[in-house]
Write an enzyme that holds these catalytic residues in place. Sequence first.
Site, short mmCIF file in Angstrom:
data_model
loop_
_atom_site.label_atom_id
_atom_site.label_comp_id
_atom_site.label_asym_id
_atom_site.label_seq_id
_atom_site.Cartn_x
_atom_site.Cartn_y
_atom_site.Cartn_z
N SER A 87 33.29 70.00 -62.34
CA SER A 87 33.12 68.58 -61.62
C SER A 87 31.87 67.96 -62.28
O SER A 87 31.83 67.53 -63.45
CB SER A 87 32.89 68.67 -60.28
OG SER A 87 33.07 67.60 -59.47
N ASP A 208 44.63 66.69 -56.95
CA ASP A 208 42.92 66.54 -56.65
C ASP A 208 42.45 65.34 -55.89
O ASP A 208 42.78 64.50 -56.76
CB ASP A 208 42.30 66.73 -57.72
CG ASP A 208 40.69 67.06 -57.84
OD1 ASP A 208 40.13 66.60 -56.65
OD2 ASP A 208 40.13 67.52 -58.62
N HIS A 237 40.16 70.57 -55.43
CA HIS A 237 39.22 70.26 -56.40
C HIS A 237 38.48 71.34 -56.78
O HIS A 237 37.63 71.54 -58.22
CB HIS A 237 38.19 69.37 -56.03
CG HIS A 237 36.95 68.66 -56.95
ND1 HIS A 237 37.55 67.73 -58.13
CD2 HIS A 237 35.95 68.49 -57.16
CE1 HIS A 237 36.65 67.48 -58.64
NE2 HIS A 237 35.51 67.86 -58.25
#
Length: 281
Positions: A87, A208, A237
């Site tokens: 991320s 996601d 995620h």
Amino acid sequence: MALYKNTKIIGNGEQTIVLSHGFGASQIIWDDMLPFLQERYRVVLFDWEFSNKDVDSSKYTFEILSEALISLLDALEVRKVIYVGHSMAAMLGYIASIQRPDLFVHLVLVGASPRYLNSDDYEGGFERADVELMLSQITSDFHAWAQVLVALITGIDHPASIEKLSRSFLAMRPEVAYSLASDIFLKDRREVLEKVEIPCTIIATTKDFAVPVSVGQYMQSKIKGETTLEIVDTEGHCPQMTAPEKFLEVFERILLSRMIIKDTKNKTMEVNGTSVNIMSS
């Protein structure tokens, strides 16, 4: 004041892998991967410092955090690492790779996005009003915001992951969460992609809430270095937590060609004045 903590090195191997977690998380997101990795690689783990009251919240920008990543790798005296960023940390890796390409041999970008806002010609996943509402919730009811976001991030009913992520999210200082969330969700860093020359693998999931598959496809088309896109057939995620078997199947394919197995000796190393354990399995 360092922006990272709890640094440790585990495993056997000549090739170093650096595991870097994202916004609100901690190194626990990699727990299910460690038995596989530490038998084959020298693995660096650390936590981003989201809770220290002595750190000015204005320091939580991608640019400053990417400099901290470079400082960490320099302190550990590692080069040509396989960097696995999740991320937010995926973007820190590609920014750092532009500044110091000597530090990286391959970037694995999990759930990465250079821009979260939608525009006429780009699907980022969020409208500006959605982000502004989220930011207002951080300041009005941080605890409730964190619990809702963790449920969305997890994507599926996975109590163990929800419990772990909730604990780490709630450990953040609210002002740090606000500062970093603003930087993550409102900035546009798409122009940086064409400067990334290190080979990359982008890992996305089929569903996601934060990062549509189209973002991974966009990144693949724009990154200058050789880039592949891998899709993990799961929701959420954090596939390394909620679907570790599927994630490791993809991950092993990525790493197989680079696999080197070599024993390491137990020792310690000084990083920013603190002793870091280097452990053999």
